[in-house]
Design a protein around this motif. Structure first.
Motif, PDB file in Angstrom:
ATOM      1  N   ALA A  67      12.423   2.087 -14.125  1.00  0.00           N
ATOM      2  CA  ALA A  67      11.289   1.216 -13.826  1.00  0.00           C
ATOM      3  C   ALA A  67      10.554   1.778 -12.612  1.00  0.00           C
ATOM      4  N   THR A  68       9.253   1.525 -12.570  1.00  0.00           N
ATOM      5  CA  THR A  68       8.438   1.984 -11.453  1.00  0.00           C
ATOM      6  C   THR A  68       7.362   0.956 -11.154  1.00  0.00           C
ATOM      7  N   SER A  69       6.900   0.940  -9.911  1.00  0.00           N
ATOM      8  CA  SER A  69       5.765   0.094  -9.541  1.00  0.00           C
ATOM      9  C   SER A  69       5.016   0.733  -8.380  1.00  0.00           C
ATOM     10  N   ASN A  70       3.748   0.388  -8.285  1.00  0.00           N
ATOM     11  CA  ASN A  70       2.854   0.940  -7.277  1.00  0.00           C
ATOM     12  C   ASN A  70       2.114  -0.220  -6.626  1.00  0.00           C
ATOM     13  N   LYS A  71       2.503  -0.582  -5.416  1.00  0.00           N
ATOM     14  CA  LYS A  71       1.923  -1.728  -4.715  1.00  0.00           C
ATOM     15  C   LYS A  71       1.460  -1.306  -3.319  1.00  0.00           C
ATOM     16  N   HIS A  72       1.017  -2.292  -2.529  1.00  0.00           N
ATOM     17  CA  HIS A  72       0.480  -2.005  -1.199  1.00  0.00           C
ATOM     18  C   HIS A  72       1.565  -1.872  -0.129  1.00  0.00           C
ATOM     19  N   THR A  73       2.777  -2.400  -0.362  1.00  0.00           N
ATOM     20  CA  THR A  73       3.906  -2.177   0.550  1.00  0.00           C
ATOM     21  C   THR A  73       5.133  -1.797  -0.267  1.00  0.00           C
ATOM     22  N   TYR A  74       6.069  -1.130   0.376  1.00  0.00           N
ATOM     23  CA  TYR A  74       7.288  -0.715  -0.322  1.00  0.00           C
ATOM     24  C   TYR A  74       8.151  -1.911  -0.714  1.00  0.00           C
ATOM     25  N   GLU A  75       8.183  -2.948   0.110  1.00  0.00           N
ATOM     26  CA  GLU A  75       9.009  -4.119  -0.186  1.00  0.00           C
ATOM     27  C   GLU A  75       8.531  -4.818  -1.467  1.00  0.00           C
ATOM     28  N   VAL A  76       7.220  -4.998  -1.599  1.00  0.00           N
ATOM     29  CA  VAL A  76       6.665  -5.616  -2.807  1.00  0.00           C
ATOM     30  C   VAL A  76       6.927  -4.716  -4.007  1.00  0.00           C
ATOM     31  N   SER A  77       6.799  -3.420  -3.804  1.00  0.00           N
ATOM     32  CA  SER A  77       7.042  -2.460  -4.874  1.00  0.00           C
ATOM     33  C   SER A  77       8.500  -2.513  -5.337  1.00  0.00           C
ATOM     34  N   VAL A  78       9.431  -2.621  -4.400  1.00  0.00           N
ATOM     35  CA  VAL A  78      10.854  -2.734  -4.747  1.00  0.00           C
ATOM     36  C   VAL A  78      11.106  -4.016  -5.528  1.00  0.00           C
ATOM     37  N   ASN A  79      10.538  -5.133  -5.077  1.00  0.00           N
ATOM     38  CA  ASN A  79      10.727  -6.406  -5.778  1.00  0.00           C
ATOM     39  C   ASN A  79      10.197  -6.357  -7.209  1.00  0.00           C
ATOM     40  N   GLU A  80       9.034  -5.773  -7.414  1.00  0.00           N
ATOM     41  CA  GLU A  80       8.465  -5.661  -8.762  1.00  0.00           C
ATOM     42  C   GLU A  80       9.337  -4.772  -9.650  1.00  0.00           C
ATOM     43  N   THR A  81       9.835  -3.680  -9.081  1.00  0.00           N
ATOM     44  CA  THR A  81      10.683  -2.775  -9.849  1.00  0.00           C
ATOM     45  C   THR A  81      11.996  -3.447 -10.230  1.00  0.00           C
ATOM     46  N   ILE A  82      12.580  -4.217  -9.314  1.00  0.00           N
ATOM     47  CA  ILE A  82      13.832  -4.927  -9.585  1.00  0.00           C
ATOM     48  C   ILE A  82      13.619  -5.976 -10.682  1.00  0.00           C
ATOM     49  N   LYS A  83      12.472  -6.673 -10.654  1.00  0.00           N
ATOM     50  CA  LYS A  83      12.176  -7.661 -11.707  1.00  0.00           C
ATOM     51  C   LYS A  83      12.114  -6.986 -13.075  1.00  0.00           C
ATOM     52  N   ASP A  84      11.477  -5.831 -13.127  1.00  0.00           N
ATOM     53  CA  ASP A  84      11.380  -5.106 -14.391  1.00  0.00           C
ATOM     54  C   ASP A  84      12.763  -4.644 -14.859  1.00  0.00           C
ATOM     55  N   LEU A  85      13.570  -4.158 -13.931  1.00  0.00           N
ATOM     56  CA  LEU A  85      14.932  -3.735 -14.284  1.00  0.00           C
ATOM     57  C   LEU A  85      15.771  -4.919 -14.764  1.00  0.00           C
ATOM     58  N   MET A  86      15.604  -6.073 -14.139  1.00  0.00           N
ATOM     59  CA  MET A  86      16.342  -7.274 -14.540  1.00  0.00           C
ATOM     60  C   MET A  86      16.019  -7.633 -15.991  1.00  0.00           C
ATOM     61  N   ARG A  87      14.755  -7.575 -16.346  1.00  0.00           N
ATOM     62  CA  ARG A  87      14.342  -7.880 -17.720  1.00  0.00           C
ATOM     63  C   ARG A  87      14.974  -6.890 -18.702  1.00  0.00           C
ATOM     64  N   GLN A  88      14.976  -5.608 -18.354  1.00  0.00           N
ATOM     65  CA  GLN A  88      15.562  -4.598 -19.234  1.00  0.00           C
ATOM     66  C   GLN A  88      17.075  -4.763 -19.338  1.00  0.00           C
ATOM     67  N   LEU A  89      17.726  -5.099 -18.218  1.00  0.00           N
ATOM     68  CA  LEU A  89      19.177  -5.270 -18.235  1.00  0.00           C
ATOM     69  C   LEU A  89      19.598  -6.488 -19.044  1.00  0.00           C
TER      70      LEU A  89
END
Length: 99
Positions: A67-89
């Motif tokens: 999963a990947t995401s591109n946001k304005h801060t790294y923390e928001v980007s990590v949260n979005e990526t984790i949400k996507d990984l959670m859905r896939q898992l």
């Protein structure tokens, strides 16, 4: 679970690594079949609105999950990526269920 971090075009941040590792540990506690994770933090100078990219690749039995995401801060980007990984898992866990 082992977590490997790589920083591309950005400085190494211990707090960002700890934040991400904490989020990944929560995933590992929920989904016990996770083996390891590769985390890439990248900075894109051309994208002025976002540009903070987080890529996470999780190794588990079967194909890897990415999963990947591109946001304005790294923390928001990590949260979005984790949400996507959670859905896939969750989808992957349905396959592993024994009936």
């Amino acid at each position: 679970m082992t977590v490997n971090f790589q920083y591309v075009n950005t400085d190494v941040s211990e707090t960002l690594s700890a934040f991400t590792e904490d989020k990944l540990e929560k995933l590992a506690n929920k989904f016990e079949f996770i083996i390891s994770a590769q985390v890439y933090f990248k900075h894109d100078d051309n994208d002025h609105n976002a540009g903070k990219i987080c890529n996470i690749e999780i190794s588990l039995p079967g194909p890897r999950i990415f999963a990947t995401s591109n946001k304005h801060t790294y923390e928001v980007s990590v949260n979005e990526t984790i949400k996507d990984l959670m859905r896939q898992l969750k989808k992957r866990k349905e396959i592993y269920k024994v009936y």
